[in-house]
Design a protein around this motif. Structure first.
Motif, PDB file in Angstrom:
ATOM      1  N   PRO A 261      48.822  36.031  47.594  1.00 18.19           N
ATOM      2  CA  PRO A 261      49.522  35.922  46.146  1.00 18.19           C
ATOM      3  C   PRO A 261      48.504  35.421  44.995  1.00 18.19           C
ATOM      4  CG  PRO A 261      50.699  34.497  47.323  1.00 18.19           C
ATOM      5  CD  PRO A 261      49.662  34.517  48.444  1.00 18.19           C
ATOM      6  N   VAL A 262      49.281  35.627  43.910  1.00 15.12           N
ATOM      7  CA  VAL A 262      48.677  35.366  43.063  1.00 15.12           C
ATOM      8  C   VAL A 262      49.679  34.638  42.142  1.00 15.12           C
ATOM      9  CG1 VAL A 262      46.851  37.667  42.599  1.00 15.12           C
ATOM     10  CG2 VAL A 262      48.965  37.338  41.460  1.00 15.12           C
ATOM     11  N   ALA A 263      49.361  33.754  40.812  1.00 14.55           N
ATOM     12  CA  ALA A 263      50.090  33.584  40.081  1.00 14.55           C
ATOM     13  C   ALA A 263      50.572  34.922  38.756  1.00 14.55           C
ATOM     14  CB  ALA A 263      49.256  32.255  38.968  1.00 14.55           C
ATOM     15  N   ALA A 264      52.303  34.295  38.718  1.00 16.18           N
ATOM     16  CA  ALA A 264      52.509  35.404  37.438  1.00 16.18           C
ATOM     17  C   ALA A 264      52.359  34.973  36.798  1.00 16.18           C
ATOM     18  CB  ALA A 264      54.337  34.544  37.365  1.00 16.18           C
ATOM     19  N   ASP A 265      51.282  34.114  35.890  1.00 16.75           N
ATOM     20  CA  ASP A 265      50.765  34.228  34.418  1.00 16.75           C
ATOM     21  C   ASP A 265      49.428  35.675  34.372  1.00 16.75           C
ATOM     22  OD1 ASP A 265      52.417  33.133  33.738  1.00 16.75           O
ATOM     23  OD2 ASP A 265      50.932  31.147  33.842  1.00 16.75           O
ATOM     24  N   ASP A 266      49.086  35.614  36.052  1.00 12.76           N
ATOM     25  CA  ASP A 266      47.407  36.190  35.884  1.00 12.76           C
ATOM     26  C   ASP A 266      47.973  37.943  35.899  1.00 12.76           C
ATOM     27  OD1 ASP A 266      46.319  33.988  35.407  1.00 12.76           O
ATOM     28  OD2 ASP A 266      46.335  34.242  37.919  1.00 12.76           O
ATOM     29  N   VAL A 267      49.357  38.689  36.468  1.00 16.48           N
ATOM     30  CA  VAL A 267      49.334  39.656  37.300  1.00 16.48           C
ATOM     31  C   VAL A 267      49.719  40.961  35.863  1.00 16.48           C
ATOM     32  CG1 VAL A 267      51.593  41.243  37.761  1.00 16.48           C
ATOM     33  CG2 VAL A 267      51.307  38.908  38.268  1.00 16.48           C
ATOM     34  N   GLY A 268      49.494  40.360  34.792  1.00 17.49           N
ATOM     35  CA  GLY A 268      49.687  40.744  33.512  1.00 17.49           C
ATOM     36  C   GLY A 268      48.299  41.297  33.180  1.00 17.49           C
ATOM     37  N   ARG A 269      47.096  40.149  33.340  1.00 18.17           N
ATOM     38  CA  ARG A 269      45.406  40.591  33.192  1.00 18.17           C
ATOM     39  C   ARG A 269      44.850  41.703  34.252  1.00 18.17           C
ATOM     40  NH1 ARG A 269      41.707  37.979  35.760  1.00 18.17           N
ATOM     41  NH2 ARG A 269      43.017  36.466  36.707  1.00 18.17           N
ATOM     42  N   LEU A 270      45.464  41.049  35.629  1.00 16.40           N
ATOM     43  CA  LEU A 270      44.781  41.815  36.746  1.00 16.40           C
ATOM     44  C   LEU A 270      45.294  43.100  37.009  1.00 16.40           C
ATOM     45  CD1 LEU A 270      46.019  39.330  39.954  1.00 16.40           C
ATOM     46  CD2 LEU A 270      43.238  39.613  38.666  1.00 16.40           C
ATOM     47  N   ILE A 271      46.587  43.491  36.335  1.00 16.57           N
ATOM     48  CA  ILE A 271      46.653  44.993  36.357  1.00 16.57           C
ATOM     49  C   ILE A 271      46.501  45.518  34.927  1.00 16.57           C
ATOM     50  CG2 ILE A 271      48.518  44.518  38.151  1.00 16.57           C
ATOM     51  CD1 ILE A 271      50.303  44.938  36.339  1.00 16.57           C
ATOM     52  N   ASP A 272      46.242  45.434  34.030  1.00 21.07           N
ATOM     53  CA  ASP A 272      45.636  45.713  32.620  1.00 21.07           C
ATOM     54  C   ASP A 272      44.859  46.852  32.623  1.00 21.07           C
ATOM     55  OD1 ASP A 272      46.106  45.931  30.146  1.00 21.07           O
ATOM     56  OD2 ASP A 272      43.682  45.188  29.793  1.00 21.07           O
ATOM     57  N   GLY A 273      45.023  48.107  32.268  1.00 25.26           N
ATOM     58  CA  GLY A 273      44.587  49.337  31.939  1.00 25.26           C
ATOM     59  C   GLY A 273      45.065  50.732  33.406  1.00 25.26           C
ATOM     60  N   TRP A 274      45.631  50.052  34.106  1.00 22.70           N
ATOM     61  CA  TRP A 274      46.231  51.094  35.225  1.00 22.70           C
ATOM     62  C   TRP A 274      47.635  52.596  34.641  1.00 22.70           C
ATOM     63  CZ3 TRP A 274      51.419  52.692  34.267  1.00 22.70           C
ATOM     64  CH2 TRP A 274      52.539  52.495  33.722  1.00 22.70           C
ATOM     65  N   ASP A 275      47.782  52.207  33.513  1.00 19.64           N
ATOM     66  CA  ASP A 275      48.170  53.202  32.431  1.00 19.64           C
ATOM     67  C   ASP A 275      47.328  54.057  32.101  1.00 19.64           C
ATOM     68  OD1 ASP A 275      47.332  51.384  30.928  1.00 19.64           O
ATOM     69  OD2 ASP A 275      48.996  51.575  29.395  1.00 19.64           O
ATOM     70  N   GLU A 276      46.032  54.204  32.074  1.00 18.27           N
ATOM     71  CA  GLU A 276      45.152  55.525  31.523  1.00 18.27           C
ATOM     72  C   GLU A 276      45.097  56.058  32.618  1.00 18.27           C
ATOM     73  OE1 GLU A 276      41.076  53.622  31.708  1.00 18.27           O
ATOM     74  OE2 GLU A 276      41.691  51.846  30.537  1.00 18.27           O
ATOM     75  N   ILE A 277      45.916  56.888  33.697  1.00 13.40           N
ATOM     76  CA  ILE A 277      45.681  57.460  34.764  1.00 13.40           C
ATOM     77  C   ILE A 277      47.044  59.011  34.611  1.00 13.40           C
ATOM     78  CG2 ILE A 277      44.412  56.533  36.592  1.00 13.40           C
ATOM     79  CD1 ILE A 277      46.983  56.139  38.465  1.00 13.40           C
ATOM     80  N   ALA A 278      47.782  57.747  33.974  1.00 14.71           N
ATOM     81  CA  ALA A 278      48.971  58.401  33.347  1.00 14.71           C
ATOM     82  C   ALA A 278      49.438  58.435  31.989  1.00 14.71           C
ATOM     83  CB  ALA A 278      50.728  56.941  33.480  1.00 14.71           C
ATOM     84  N   ASP A 279      48.978  59.546  32.421  1.00 20.41           N
ATOM     85  CA  ASP A 279      49.159  60.953  30.538  1.00 20.41           C
ATOM     86  C   ASP A 279      50.009  61.959  30.825  1.00 20.41           C
ATOM     87  OD1 ASP A 279      48.608  62.690  32.735  1.00 20.41           O
ATOM     88  OD2 ASP A 279      46.438  63.383  31.637  1.00 20.41           O
ATOM     89  N   SER A 280      50.231  62.900  29.186  1.00 22.77           N
ATOM     90  CA  SER A 280      51.128  62.883  29.288  1.00 22.77           C
ATOM     91  C   SER A 280      51.589  64.621  30.275  1.00 22.77           C
ATOM     92  CB  SER A 280      51.060  63.493  27.258  1.00 22.77           C
ATOM     93  OG  SER A 280      50.317  64.580  27.841  1.00 22.77           O
TER      94      SER A 280
END
Length: 600
Positions: free
Chosen positions: A549-568
């Motif tokens: 597991p990772v720390a809860a505070d690190d989740v946002g930083r680690l997964i940042d950028g996933w939405d680049e594949i979710a286009d319109s």
């Protein structure tokens, strides 16, 4: 002279095995390499009358840059050949490239101390075979140290009945007939095979012409007369009138006569030359000065100005010399033992043409010299130590020299058209099978389907049933695909036939795809040099299964950028809004990263 390798024995043993000393040259009458028996050292090392061209050939190496380049190119090429022990095929009589003869393998490994020494040995022999056409290989034992050296003829001098070698430190070594070995390696002259020959001998007239042309061009460049010519000026031309010095009127002498008017100054040729030189020197020293901006003024009547001429001894001689030099360079490229394109330039060749030239260089220019060297080593070092009748020789390996043509683009097109399989495509990209998709496993199919959707989101409805079976969390089972025999023919300008899509299934597939992308990004960012061995062979998307597991505070930083594949397009296909997709993806990815065991 070049010392290739030394091996020091702590306590030299006179009975220890040493390299064989030549006893005769009868077996090498027609060879281009021959061991020289000690009793013939003095005679063999004397320069014969037919080899008086060699000093001039060495001089041309210093004077002609193109010749120097060809020598360095050939030296670099040959130094990448590797010596190997090889059997002779009894049917073809050609070397096979390998052998199981343990003794022969050991002997070849010990030549010049190993691969590095062998590469230097070949590199040293290359210019000797290219320029004078011959070299001398000596294995000597000064103070009990086994030393391999390659010598030019100028470094091997007859000394009475023996031979004296000029060593790198300037000292001289007298060879010992009881232990030392001396071998001559040469290109045989087409007329008298005992004499040395090289392509440079045939190119000497061309090289002399190139030297003369270079001298002519250099002389033209250095000559001030040829460069600047002569400026012809009529004697009536003058410099601008020079006004006499003036001052403020003196109130104590109001009756002084007025100052005289300025009169033209007729300048001599020396005066005008000096004025021009001064103006040019000032302009060169200070480019912002008036001399750099304002032209020099000369005054004369119009009929005299017409007579001003700049007589130039123009560079027609230099132009002719340059053209002759270029023609001589082309002739030299055709004469030397190398592809002409290498010397003349290869900027207009594609990679296929370059591959052909490299292959030609190995086959027709480098291989013959390597055969001479291999024959010398076989006769001198290998055969005397093997049982009589041994069918083994020293040969060369071109693995490090020959390069296959770049077929990547051709294979890529074949793979796209379905004519080339994935294994061949991966090999062309220098990738292993582990870098491709393993369609025999659930993980491999899931990865393949996800990557196809990333490239083309319109495939979501088609691949959703497959992803649902591979990933049960996606939701209800999608309707089975229509069998090919049951499909209705497509109707132009008609609504698409088939069962309606299930938005929930498509939305689940999109969410799962985005979650996998978030896990991949998190896994990539958690990797470091410290945990590299632990994660060897683990896909980035599965990193959390190994690192925990990772720390809860690190989740946002680690997964940042996933939405680049979710286009319109993806959102419209899944009938979802951006905030809705973000909420579901962040929630699922966070749950997996915070508790990998529960996510299993």
């Amino acid at each position: 002279m070049a010392i290739i390798w030394r091996r020091t024995s702590p306590t030299p043993d006179p009975d220890a095995r040493r390299w064989p000393v030549a006893s005769d040259v009868a077996s090498a009458v027609t060879a281009a390499a021959a061991p020289v028996a000690p009793e013939n050292w003095s005679k063999a090392t004397k320069t014969s009358p037919g080899e008086g061209w060699q000093p001039e050939a060495w001089k041309m190496l210093e004077l002609v840059g193109e010749l120097s380049f060809s020598v360095l190119w050939k030296q670099a090429l040959l130094s990448r050949f590797r010596l190997v022990a090889s059997d002779i095929d009894p049917d073809t009589g050609k070397p096979t490239g390998s052998t199981t003869n343990v003794q022969a393998l050991k002997i070849v490994r010990e030549i010049a101390g190993g691969t590095t020494g062998q590469s230097q040995l070949i590199a040293r022999l290359s210019p000797l075979l290219t320029i004078p056409g011959e070299g001398w290989m000596a294995i000597i034992y000064p103070a009990g140290v086994e030393t391999w050296g390659i010598f030019s003829r100028d470094e091997v001098k007859a000394k009475g009945e023996t031979v004296e070698l000029l060593m790198p430190d300037g000292s001289k070594y007298t060879m010992d007939p009881t232990t030392d070995t001396l071998e001559r390696i040469w290109r045989p002259d087409p007329n008298i095979s005992s004499r040395a020959w090289s392509p440079v001998k045939a190119a000497l007239p061309i090289l002399r012409r190139m030297v003369r042309m270079e001298q002519a061009i250099e002389a033209a460049g250095k000559s001030r007369i040829a460069g600047n010519g002569v400026l012809l000026l009529p004697t009536e031309i003058s410099l601008p009138p020079q006004s006499p010095p003036t001052g403020t009127p003196n109130p104590d002498a109001p009756n002084l006569p007025p100052q005289p008017a300025a009169t033209p100054v007729y300048a001599s040729a020396a005066d005008i030359r000096k004025a021009i030189q001064d103006a040019m020197a000032t302009a060169i020293e200070d480019q912002s000065s008036a001399a750099a901006l304002v032209p020099l003024i000369l005054m004369a009547k119009a009929e005299f100005l017409k007579e001003v001429r700049h007589l130039k001894f123009d560079s027609e001689v230099s132009d002719k010399a340059q053209a002759a030099l270029e023609a001589a360079t082309r002739r030299l490229a055709m004469t030397l033992d190398m592809p002409a394109e290498v010397l003349l330039g290869m900027s207009d060749l594609n990679h296929w043409s370059l591959w052909g030239i490299e292959n030609e260089a190995v086959r027709w220019h480098a291989a013959p010299e390597m055969e001479i060297i291999c024959d010398a080593l076989t006769r001198t070092l290998l055969l005397p130590q093997l049982p009589a009748g041994a069918n083994v020789v020293i040969w060369y390996d071109t693995t490090d020299v020959e390069a296959e043509p770049d077929e990547t683009e051709k294979i890529r097109n074949g793979y796209t058209d379905g004519a080339v399989n994935s294994q061949r495509y991966l090999k062309a990209l220098n990738l292993g099978e582990e870098d491709g998709y393993d369609l025999t496993t659930r993980e491999g199919l899931t990865m393949w389907a996800g990557d196809q959707i990333r490239k083309d989101p319109t495939l979501i409805p088609v691949l959703a049933p497959l992803l649902q079976k591979l990933i049960p969390d996606l939701g209800a089972t999608a309707p089975a695909a229509i069998a090919p025999a049951q499909r209705q023919p497509e109707v132009i300008d008609a609504p698409e036939q088939g069962p309606p899509e299930q938005p929930a299934t498509v939305a689940s597939a999109v969410v799962r795809m985005c979650v996998n992308e978030a896990l991949r990004l998190a896994g990539t960012r958690r990797r470091s040099r410290a945990n590299h061995p632990q994660l060897r062979g683990v896909a980035a998307v599965d990193t959390h299964r190994t690192l925990g597991p990772v720390a809860a505070d690190d989740v946002g930083r680690l997964i940042d950028g996933w939405d680049e594949i979710a286009d319109s397009t993806i959102l419209a296909t899944a009938s979802m809004t951006g905030p809705e997709l973000q909420r579901r993806v962040v929630a699922e990815a966070s749950a997996i990263l915070l508790d990998p065991e529960r996510a299993r």
